[in-house]
Design an enzyme around this catalytic site. Structure first.
Site: not given
Length: 222
Positions: A25, A81, A98
């Protein structure tokens, strides 16, 4: 402007237009920021973008509406994250980008907080979420990852890496991901002093806040 760049300007953006490698990520957000800038969706220098690392001491953070989840509510327990928040001036709606979320892309910050973070949901203290907010122009210059964190003790990949070369910082650093993803309760600011916004713009690793202050911080950034 290319056809793909024009497509990015549409109201309903397709997340597949952006680089995305599962479980990487931080790299996904790095290239997302660059593409938002080059596509004129964000300021060319990324001055309206912020990279937000989410984690805690235990590296156990529950987030909802995540594509990787196998549950109906989309909840998953990440070790950390990373998302991008785009600040909108003049009372505009701040946006969350996201690539791992099943919510609208991009998603209003208030909606993302209520649906993905769910601050009203009572969690045990070991699952509290903390947020490292980093000014994107600084992140794009300083961040580096050689992906060592994605190898097991025998040197095997725990998840297939992206096809492109690892990200190297402007100063030649090859790996400093741990400096961003390591987030401890002791580092969390318990209030938002007036000088905090200048710290966001000036500190390489940004500032660390709790979930109760995330929306408030972006409302204070000029």
């Amino acid at each position: 402007m290319t056809t793909s760049e024009l497509q990015l300007q549409l109201n309903n953006l397709d997340a597949s237009l952006f680089n995305h490698t599962p479980f990487y990520c931080e790299e996904n957000v790095y290239f997302l920021c660059k593409k938002l800038c080059s596509s004129q969706i964000a300021d060319a220098q990324g001055s309206d973008l912020f990279v937000v690392f989410i984690s805690n001491d235990n590296k156990q953070i529950p987030l909802w509406h995540q594509k990787a989840s196998h549950r109906a509510d989309g909840v998953i327990l990440w070790d950390y994250h990373v998302i991008c928040v785009q600040r909108k001036k003049d009372g505009g709606t701040h946006l969350v980008w996201d690539l791992d979320s099943s919510l609208p892309f991009p998603c209003p910050l208030a909606t993302y907080v209520s649906e993905t973070i769910r601050p009203s949901f009572q969690l045990f203290s070991e699952f509290q979420r903390f947020f490292r907010v980093v000014y994107a122009p600084l992140f794009l210059r300083h961040f580096a990852s050689d992906r060592r964190h994605m190898k097991d003790s025998e040197g095997n990949w725990t998840a297939q890496p992206p096809p492109y070369e690892p990200i190297v910082a402007e100063d030649g650093s090859v790996h400093n991901l741990n400096e961003y993803m390591e987030i401890r309760a002791a580092d969390v600011l318990t209030d938002l002093p007036p000088e905090l916004t200048s710290a966001v713009f000036g500190q390489k690793h940004g500032v660390v806040i709790g979930e109760a202050h995330l929306e408030e911080l972006f409302s204070q950034i000029p």
